[in-house]
Design an enzyme around this catalytic site. Sequence first.
Site, PDB file in Angstrom:
ATOM      1  N   HIS A   1      -1.583   0.518   7.606  1.00  0.00           N
ATOM      2  CA  HIS A   1      -2.135   0.497   6.251  1.00  0.00           C
ATOM      3  C   HIS A   1      -2.354   1.916   5.749  1.00  0.00           C
ATOM      4  O   HIS A   1      -2.468   2.861   6.542  1.00  0.00           O
ATOM      5  CB  HIS A   1      -3.460  -0.274   6.248  1.00  0.00           C
ATOM      6  CG  HIS A   1      -4.028  -0.565   4.891  1.00  0.00           C
ATOM      7  ND1 HIS A   1      -3.269  -1.005   3.827  1.00  0.00           N
ATOM      8  CD2 HIS A   1      -5.310  -0.472   4.414  1.00  0.00           C
ATOM      9  CE1 HIS A   1      -4.049  -1.189   2.772  1.00  0.00           C
ATOM     10  NE2 HIS A   1      -5.282  -0.864   3.104  1.00  0.00           N
TER      11      HIS A   1
ATOM     12  N   CYS B   1       0.830  -1.210   0.000  1.00  0.00           N
ATOM     13  CA  CYS B   1       0.000   0.000   0.000  1.00  0.00           C
ATOM     14  C   CYS B   1       0.866   1.262   0.000  1.00  0.00           C
ATOM     15  O   CYS B   1       0.410   2.326  -0.423  1.00  0.00           O
ATOM     16  CB  CYS B   1      -0.922   0.025   1.209  1.00  0.00           C
ATOM     17  SG  CYS B   1      -0.083  -0.067   2.814  1.00  0.00           S
TER      18      CYS B   1
END
Length: 445
Positions: free
Chosen positions: A288, A62
């Site tokens: 994340h 990510c």
Amino acid sequence: MASSSLHNGDEYADLPEERVEELKRLVWGQNLKDEVFERWTQGYVFSDDEPTALLQFNGGPCAVIAPVQSFIIKHALFSDDSKDDLKTFTSTECKSLLVSALVDIMASLSTHSYTVVLFQRDNTEVVKANDKEEEDKRSSKRQKCGPSSVFHSSLRYCHCDNKGQLKGILTREINSFDDYGILLFLYSVLLTKGVDVMKEEMEDADDPLIDGVHGHGSQSLVNLLLCGRASSNVFDGEQEVAGLKLHGILRQPNIGFLTKLEHLRYCEVGSFLKCPLFPVWLLGSETHLTVLFSKDMSLVAPESQEAIAKRVFKSYDPEGNGFISTVLLGDVLQLLNLVSVPEYVDIMQKKLDPDDYGIILQSAFMSEFFPQDEDNSLTQFQLYHYNGLQRSNSHGKVQYAMGRAHIEHGPIQCQTDLTPIVTVIQTKWPSAEVTWDDHFEPSLN
């Protein structure tokens, strides 16, 4: 292997072994684990359910996927070829958006030439993962299982002299990024930037860009892709702490950044990242990265005089104490183009520091020189959220979640039942409440 000088022209040459080793040390550190490497070996794959949304198959990448996604959104909504309905983009148009996003990021590196890295496809040592019946039909694009050594010995590169040539090569080769595309682009960025320049910009050059245990990208990597510099911090400008100069964000970027770590009081994001040029922000949780965006450009209006004043004041308060030395008032006023003649400064020092403590509080400074006017900013606006992990989306489908934000102007009320995503949004809009469509609360993880 070719010589160590980078190849120029449309023909590709083998990436010299010494360059490969430099990249591996910079990105992975000394101990590259196969399981961490494999999580990063996916390409750029768009969702079947949201044409302009990239899929992420494992934790870790990510740090590249989310910045690229943010630039895809920027071009989809705010370029000459933009569309209001993001679901109407064709697959060919989405490939063009991806190219534009990659070019945008590489163009921010402040270099006059570019390096594109590709994988040599005819290497028979690399084998695809065994397809499982229940896997997506495009699983061959998701991940390769060849060892790191095979991948790194199969890299080729091409040198581009200008941005136009870069776009042409990426357009021609974009299908090559279906496999290993995340790493190929990352290596292209790093070779374009220069390994030595990266080490100079990073706070600790010995810290790899990707954590060897969990596979998460560092803040230096995120800042590099968002702002073109591998600084390790999110505050504005530079700060000196205990004699050590720390580097932050030097100018307003195209894409912003908000983080849960600010809500937890671990850091404070500066106004540059909170107020980007376009209403698109990366959202960081502890593990994340996702993307928040709006179609409303008024959310990123030019920096107000009040915001500028706070930023300048904080530049003289590097430790974030909320005050400056009284003797620095004249310097602050001068930078803000306010009256700074000695006689006036002396009067204001006595007014703002009446007890002669030797400090001036930021709150007192702002009240004196920038009293709050009636707030005419938006009270409601539409927000969208992207999370590339299928498991984090409603019904396992990667789609943009849509919600309506409501801003309450006036005193901020204490709230104890906030969801994680709202706590991050409130670092930008402190009194924001968001109602999400279909009653599905988007996940930061």
